[in-house]
Scaffold this motif. Structure first.
Motif, PDB file in Angstrom:
ATOM      1  N   LEU A  70       0.838  -1.198   0.000  1.00  0.00           N
ATOM      2  CA  LEU A  70       0.000   0.000   0.000  1.00  0.00           C
ATOM      3  C   LEU A  70       0.874   1.249   0.000  1.00  0.00           C
ATOM      4  N   ARG A  71       1.938   1.218   0.797  1.00  0.00           N
ATOM      5  CA  ARG A  71       2.827   2.371   0.887  1.00  0.00           C
ATOM      6  C   ARG A  71       3.442   2.663  -0.493  1.00  0.00           C
ATOM      7  N   SER A  72       3.883   1.591  -1.159  1.00  0.00           N
ATOM      8  CA  SER A  72       4.475   1.776  -2.491  1.00  0.00           C
ATOM      9  C   SER A  72       3.447   2.321  -3.469  1.00  0.00           C
ATOM     10  N   LEU A  73       2.225   1.820  -3.383  1.00  0.00           N
ATOM     11  CA  LEU A  73       1.188   2.266  -4.319  1.00  0.00           C
ATOM     12  C   LEU A  73       0.880   3.751  -4.097  1.00  0.00           C
ATOM     13  N   ILE A  74       0.782   4.166  -2.831  1.00  0.00           N
ATOM     14  CA  ILE A  74       0.471   5.566  -2.554  1.00  0.00           C
ATOM     15  C   ILE A  74       1.589   6.464  -3.067  1.00  0.00           C
ATOM     16  N   PHE A  75       2.830   6.055  -2.820  1.00  0.00           N
ATOM     17  CA  PHE A  75       3.958   6.846  -3.311  1.00  0.00           C
ATOM     18  C   PHE A  75       3.899   6.961  -4.829  1.00  0.00           C
ATOM     19  N   SER A  76       3.653   5.816  -5.455  1.00  0.00           N
ATOM     20  CA  SER A  76       3.604   5.752  -6.906  1.00  0.00           C
ATOM     21  C   SER A  76       2.476   6.618  -7.472  1.00  0.00           C
ATOM     22  N   ALA A  77       1.318   6.571  -6.832  1.00  0.00           N
ATOM     23  CA  ALA A  77       0.176   7.367  -7.286  1.00  0.00           C
ATOM     24  C   ALA A  77       0.483   8.852  -7.138  1.00  0.00           C
ATOM     25  N   ALA A  78       1.138   9.214  -6.031  1.00  0.00           N
ATOM     26  CA  ALA A  78       1.465  10.622  -5.806  1.00  0.00           C
ATOM     27  C   ALA A  78       2.426  11.136  -6.880  1.00  0.00           C
TER      28      ALA A  78
END
Lengths: 290, 290
Positions: free
Chosen positions: A174-182
Motif C-alpha cells: 500500500l505504501r508503495s502504491l500511494i507513493f507511486s500514485a502521488a
C-alpha cells in the motif's frame, strides 16, 4: 532547435516522474498497475482545476495533485491490496479503475466533460521540471533503499517468506502504491500546466502502457533503468519523428522480445552507480538470471 | 420492460460468457492472464468481415473462416510469445507482460496498416426483430445467444467426454503430473490455445455484427476479463455464470440508471466481489504459487 529539444526534454522528464513512481510500485512489489494513467489524469485535473478556477498558487496546486492522487491510490489500494488479490486480479482491477476514472472525468461538470479544460496557464518550465524530477528521483531512491524498500523487494521475491520474517505485505504494498500514485499525480499536474490543455481522452490505456513498458524495459527493480528507458521512449521517436502509431507497435513488440530474450530489462536489478550499491545488488543478481 | 431488458442482457451475456470461457481456458492451463485474447477477438472480427464482405462468403462459411483464422492466430501467439517463456519456466508475471505486449502490438498493427476506419457488417438481421407479447428482441441477439450457448455446451462436452478433453482437465490440475503420464504437453497447450482462438473467432464475429469492427474493439473484451474474474479465473462454469451475470446486470444498469455509469458499475462490482470473495464465485486459486 533549442526550443524543440527543450520541449522533448520537458515531456521526457514529466514521463520520467510518472515512470519512477510506477517503477517503485511495479518494479519493487511485482504488482502490475494497468491503470496508472488514471493517477496522472487525477493529478492533472486536480492541479488544473485549482489554478484555473480558484487561482491557487501553482506549487500548492502541484502538491495538492500529488496528495489527491495519493489519496485515490489509498482508496483503490486499501480494498484490493487488503484482499491480497493475485497479480492478475489486481491488474484487471486497476485496468477497470483506469477506465472508470476516464468515464467519470468525461461526465463530471467541473472537468467540463470530454471537451476538456483549455487555457490553463503555462507555469511548467524546463527548470521547474528538472528540479521536481531530481527531487522525485532522490526521494524514490531513498524510498527503495530504506527499510520499506527492502521490505518491498522481499515481498516481490517471495511474499510467503517475507511475511514469515515479519514484513507486513499489505502495508508494504500500500505504501508503495500511494507513493507511486502521488508521483503520477505530480507528473499530471506538470503535464497540465505544460500543455495548457487537458481532456480525458489524453489519459487512455496507452499512457499506462507506455509507463509500464518503460519500467519493464528499464528493468524491474531499478530506478535509473526506467528513468533512462522513459527518456529513450519519449526522446527517440520524437527526434526521429516516428508516427505515433508505429511507436506503440514497437512498444508491444519490444515488451514481448524483452520477455523472451532479456526478462530482467535493460539494467535488471542493477543501478547506474559509481560504487557501493553494487554490493547491495549483487545479492539479487542471482534472482535476475532465472 | 423487465423481460425485455433481461433478454437483451442475456444476449450480451452470452457473448461475454463465450469470451470469458476462452480466456479462462488458457488461464486454467498456464495460470496467467492472456491479455492478448482481446486482440485475437478483434482480429477474428476483421477476418469475419473480410470473408463475408470482401469475399462475399455466406455467413456460415464466414464464421467458419473466422473460427479457423482466430484459432491459428491464437496458436501462433502461443508458439511465438509464450512457448519460449514456458521452456524457461518463467513466472506468470513475465507471461502477463508478454501477453500485454502482444495485445499492444496487434492492436496498433491493425491501426497502422488497416487504419482506424469503422467497418460495418451488412445488416443481415440487425433491423429485424422478433415480437412476442410486446417483447421485441433482435434476431441477431437470439442467434448470437443460441450460438454462444451451443458453442459453450459443445466445448463442455468435448472436455468431459473425449480423451483429449480429459487430458486438458488433468493438465489444468497439475501440468507436471499430466506430463509424467505421457501427455504431450506442448501439443496440448497448442490445442487449448487453438480452442480459445476458435471461441474468439465466434465472439469476434458476433461483436462485429452487433456493434462495429474497429481496432480498439478489443476493449469490450475487458468485460470478458472482468466476467472471468467474477466467476473465478480458471473455472469454466464460473466464466459462463460471470459472463451472463455481468451482461444482465450491466443491461439493467444501463436501462434503469444510466448507460454512463455502466462501466463504472462493472468495475465497482468487480472490486466489491473480490473483497468479499477473493477467488471469485467459483475460483480455486486463492494465492499464487511461489
Amino acid at each position: 532547435m533549442t526550443q524543440y529539444l527543450s520541449g522533448i526534454l520537458s515531456l521526457g522528464l514529466i514521463y520520467v516522474i510518472a515512470t519512477v513512481g510506477l517503477a517503485v510500485f511495479t518494479g519493487f512489489t511485482g504488482l502490475f498497475s494497468l491503470g496508472h494513467a488514471a493517477f496522472f489524469a487525477i493529478g492533472a485535473y486536480t492541479a488544473a482545476i485549482l489554478t484555473y478556477f480558484y487561482g491557487v498558487n501553482f506549487y500548492l496546486a502541484l502538491a495538492a495533485a500529488g496528495v489527491m492522487s495519493g489519496l485515490v491510490g489509498f482508496l483503490i489500494g486499501y480494498p484490493t491490496l487488503k484482499a491480497k488479490l493475485r497479480t492478475d486480479y489486481f491488474a484487471i482491477a486497476t485496468l477497470g479503475f483506469g477506465e472508470a476514472t476516464r468515464v467519470l472525468l468525461e461526465n463530471l461538470s467541473i472537468t467540463q466533460g470530454a471537451r476538456g479544460l483549455p487555457g490553463i496557464t503555462n507555469y511548467t518550465t524546463l527548470p521547474v521540471i528538472i528540479v521536481i524530477a531530481a527531487l522525485v528521483i532522490w526521494v524514490a531512491w531513498n524510498f527503495v533503499h530504506s527499510r520499506h524498500g527492502r521490505a518491498a523487494i522481499a515481498i516481490r521475491e517471495d511474499f510467503v517468506a517475507a511475511e514469515m520474517m515479519g514484513v507486513n505485505i499489505f502495508i508494504g504494498r500500500l505504501r508503495s502504491l500511494i507513493f507511486s500514485a502521488a508521483c503520477g499525480g505530480i507528473a499530471g499536474g506538470l503535464f497540465a500546466h505544460y500543455f495548457c490543455f487537458i481532456q480525458p481522452s489524453m489519459f487512455t490505456a496507452y499512457m499506462s502502457t507506455q509507463l509500464t513498458a518503460a519500467v519493464v524495459a528499464g528493468g524491474m527493480g531499478s530506478i535509473s533503468g526506467p528513468v533512462m528507458a522513459a527518456l529513450i521512449f519519449i526522446g527517440v521517436p520524437e527526434l526521429l519523428r516516428v508516427a505515433n502509431i508505429w511507436r506503440l507497435v514497437a512498444y508491444g513488440l519490444l515488451l514481448v522480445l524483452i520477455m523472451i530474450f532479456r526478462p530482467q530489462g535493460l539494467l535488471g536489478y542493477r543501478e547506474i552507480s559509481l560504487s557501493g550499491i553494487r554490493d547491495f545488488f549483487a545479492r539479487f543478481r542471482k534472482g535476475a538470471r532465472s | 420492460m423487465f423481460t425485455q431488458t433481461l433478454l437483451t442482457g442475456l444476449a450480451i451475456g452470452g457473448i461475454y460468457a463465450l469470451m470469458a470461457v476462452g480466456y479462462s481456458l488458457v488461464f486454467s492451463i498456464l495460470n496467467f492472464s492472456n491479455f492478448a485474447y482481446g486482440s485475437i477477438i478483434m482480429l477474428g472480427a476483421y477476418i469475419g468481415y473480410y470473408a463475408m464482405v470482401r469475399m462475399g462468403m455466406p455467413i456460415g462459411l464466414a464464421i467458419a473462416v473466422s473460427i479457423v483464422g482466430s484459432g491459428l492466430l491464437c496458436w501462433l501467439n502461443e508458439r511465438l510469445a509464450y512457448a519460449p517463456l514456458r521452456k524457461r519456466k518463467a513466472s506468470s508475471l513475465f507471461f502477463m507482460i508478454s501477453a500485454m505486449g502482444t495485445s499492444i502490438f496487434l492492436e496498433n498493427l491493425v491501426y497502422a496498416t488497416i487504419g482506424a476506419r469503422f467497418y460495418n457488417f451488412p445488416e443481415l438481421f440487425a433491423k429485424s426483430n422478433l415480437e412476442f407479447r410486446g417483447i421485441s428482441i433482435g434476431v441477431l441477439d437470439v442467434f448470437a445467444m443460441v450460438f454462444s450457448f451451443v458453442a459453450i455446451y459443445g466445448l463442455n462436452l468435448f472436455l468431459q467426454k473425449s480423451r483429449t478433453g480429459i487430458a486438458i482437465r488433468a493438465a489444468s490440475y497439475d501440468i507436471e503430473v499430466c506430463s509424467l503420464n505421457g501427455v504431450n504437453i506442448a501439443a496440448l497447450i497448442g490445442l487449448v490455445f487453438g480452442l480459445a482462438g476458435a471461441l474468439a473467432g465466434i465472439s469476434g464475429m458476433f461483436l462485429g455484427m452487433k456493434y462495429i469492427v474497429y481496432p480498439t474493439m478489443g476493449w469490450i473484451t475487458n468485460k470478458a476479463y472482468i466476467a472471468a474474474v467474477i466467476g473465478g479465473l480458471g473455472s469454466l462454469p464460473g466464466a459462463v455464470v460471470g459472463g451472463v451475470l455481468l451482461g444482465v446486470l450491466e443491461t439493467f444498469v444501463s436501462a434503469y440508471v444510466s448507460s454512463v455509469v455502466r462501466d463504472v458499475f462493472s468495475f465497482s462490482l468487480l472490486v466489491l466481489l473480490l473483497m468479499v470473495m477473493p477467488t471469485g464465485l467459483f475460483g480455486r486459486f486463492l494465492e499464487e504459487k511461489v
